[in-house]
Design an enzyme around this catalytic site. Sequence first.
Site, PDB file in Angstrom:
ATOM      1  N   ARG A 234     -54.621 -41.240  31.036  1.00 43.29           N
ATOM      2  CA  ARG A 234     -55.628 -42.163  31.536  1.00 43.29           C
ATOM      3  C   ARG A 234     -55.967 -43.160  30.442  1.00 43.29           C
ATOM      4  O   ARG A 234     -56.124 -42.795  29.271  1.00 43.29           O
ATOM      5  CB  ARG A 234     -56.890 -41.406  31.980  1.00 43.29           C
ATOM      6  CG  ARG A 234     -56.729 -40.628  33.286  1.00 43.29           C
ATOM      7  CD  ARG A 234     -56.552 -41.558  34.473  1.00 43.29           C
ATOM      8  NE  ARG A 234     -56.400 -40.838  35.725  1.00 43.29           N
ATOM      9  CZ  ARG A 234     -55.232 -40.536  36.275  1.00 43.29           C
ATOM     10  NH1 ARG A 234     -54.110 -40.866  35.656  1.00 43.29           N
ATOM     11  NH2 ARG A 234     -55.169 -39.919  37.440  1.00 43.29           N
ATOM     12  N   ASP A 258     -48.553 -46.119  29.392  1.00 43.11           N
ATOM     13  CA  ASP A 258     -48.303 -46.326  30.813  1.00 43.11           C
ATOM     14  C   ASP A 258     -49.619 -46.536  31.552  1.00 43.11           C
ATOM     15  O   ASP A 258     -49.628 -46.750  32.754  1.00 43.11           O
ATOM     16  CB  ASP A 258     -47.560 -45.109  31.387  1.00 43.11           C
ATOM     17  CG  ASP A 258     -47.148 -45.310  32.840  1.00 43.11           C
ATOM     18  OD1 ASP A 258     -46.438 -46.298  33.115  1.00 43.11           O
ATOM     19  OD2 ASP A 258     -47.545 -44.486  33.691  1.00 43.11           O
ATOM     20  N   GLU A 263     -57.087 -51.365  33.582  1.00 42.03           N
ATOM     21  CA  GLU A 263     -55.898 -51.682  34.380  1.00 42.03           C
ATOM     22  C   GLU A 263     -56.222 -52.061  35.820  1.00 42.03           C
ATOM     23  O   GLU A 263     -55.383 -52.638  36.518  1.00 42.03           O
ATOM     24  CB  GLU A 263     -54.920 -50.514  34.387  1.00 42.03           C
ATOM     25  CG  GLU A 263     -55.402 -49.277  35.115  1.00 42.03           C
ATOM     26  CD  GLU A 263     -54.391 -48.138  35.023  1.00 42.03           C
ATOM     27  OE1 GLU A 263     -53.978 -47.657  36.082  1.00 42.03           O
ATOM     28  OE2 GLU A 263     -54.025 -47.743  33.904  1.00 42.03           O
ATOM     29  N   HIS A 295     -48.260 -48.011  34.833  1.00 47.36           N
ATOM     30  CA  HIS A 295     -48.633 -46.784  35.531  1.00 47.36           C
ATOM     31  C   HIS A 295     -47.521 -46.315  36.470  1.00 47.36           C
ATOM     32  O   HIS A 295     -47.747 -46.013  37.647  1.00 47.36           O
ATOM     33  CB  HIS A 295     -49.933 -46.983  36.316  1.00 47.36           C
ATOM     34  CG  HIS A 295     -50.775 -45.733  36.346  1.00 47.36           C
ATOM     35  ND1 HIS A 295     -52.091 -45.691  35.980  1.00 47.36           N
ATOM     36  CD2 HIS A 295     -50.462 -44.464  36.700  1.00 47.36           C
ATOM     37  CE1 HIS A 295     -52.559 -44.463  36.106  1.00 47.36           C
ATOM     38  NE2 HIS A 295     -51.577 -43.693  36.549  1.00 47.36           N
TER      39      HIS A 295
END
Length: 331
Positions: A234, A258, A263, A295
Amino acid sequence: MKIAFFNTKRYDQRSFVEINADYGHELTFFEPRLTPDTASLASGFPAVCVFINDEVGEETLRAIAATGTQLIALRCAGFNNVNLDVAQDLGITVVRVPAYSPYAVAEHAVGLIMTLNRKLYRAYNRVRDDNFALDGLLGFDLHGKTVGVVGTGKIGQCFAQIMNGFGCKILAYDVRPNPVCQEIGVEYVELPMLLTRSDIISLHCPLLPSTHHLINEESLQHLRPGAMLINTSRGGLIDTNAVIEAIKSGRVGYFGIDVYEREGGLFFEDLSDTVIQDDTFQLLQSFPNVVITAHQAFFTKEALHNIAKTTLSNISEVEAGQDCINQVKSI
């Protein structure tokens, strides 16, 4: 049960429609994220299905509860975007998918390590330009390096097993040691010690109040100069501005993520024809030793199948009045 799916893409629709043949729910798909502004779309749906970037705070919860929603089905493991206290007060049940493919996320973390270490992104672009020089592509052997794993649940365990296969020494930090990890020789230590001793640190823990900005200005001081930092969990685990300063100073030598703490509104969308207004994100992208993916660590065929199956199974269990092992409750 009538289910409103928010924040959906074509791949979501394909996987859920296919799996729903075994469950018989009534599925309606919406492209927008669930927010206070889009909550009216949930009117008349007893269940809504949401993803990691949907905004399921108090305002949204009160809006959807007022129009009949009694169940929130998260098609992801994380639930930090849901106000569980308010959901409980409103009588809304919350369920999630705690494990869909730990291998997918763990393997992606290893992919980020390999990409950063061996400069694969640079090498690919060079060869396409007929530049076959090796200057600037020097990497290091993973064999014999010390890898710190923060969080050793199913994903962290898979990651530790993979890195153990590379011949790395594995350190771990978790409030509950994993016996499987201990069996392969993983050494559990406190977080400052892990950060001090590790060449590579990979985060695999949930985002909770206690883990928010786990990597911050203070904890970064424990890193050995030039360490590699990976995050596929996260975004909120990392204080991005603190990491940027650590990259500038050389404390962080490689940074692969990622996930990103801001985001929402960026990831899962095609913004190639727009000017991104997030200056912090743009600065991160400018560094040559930073690799960002949007992600996608979870994004395998197996994971999408498991997500759809577990989500629809959760909903069926709640509809039937059964206890659901994947229910999330306020602490």
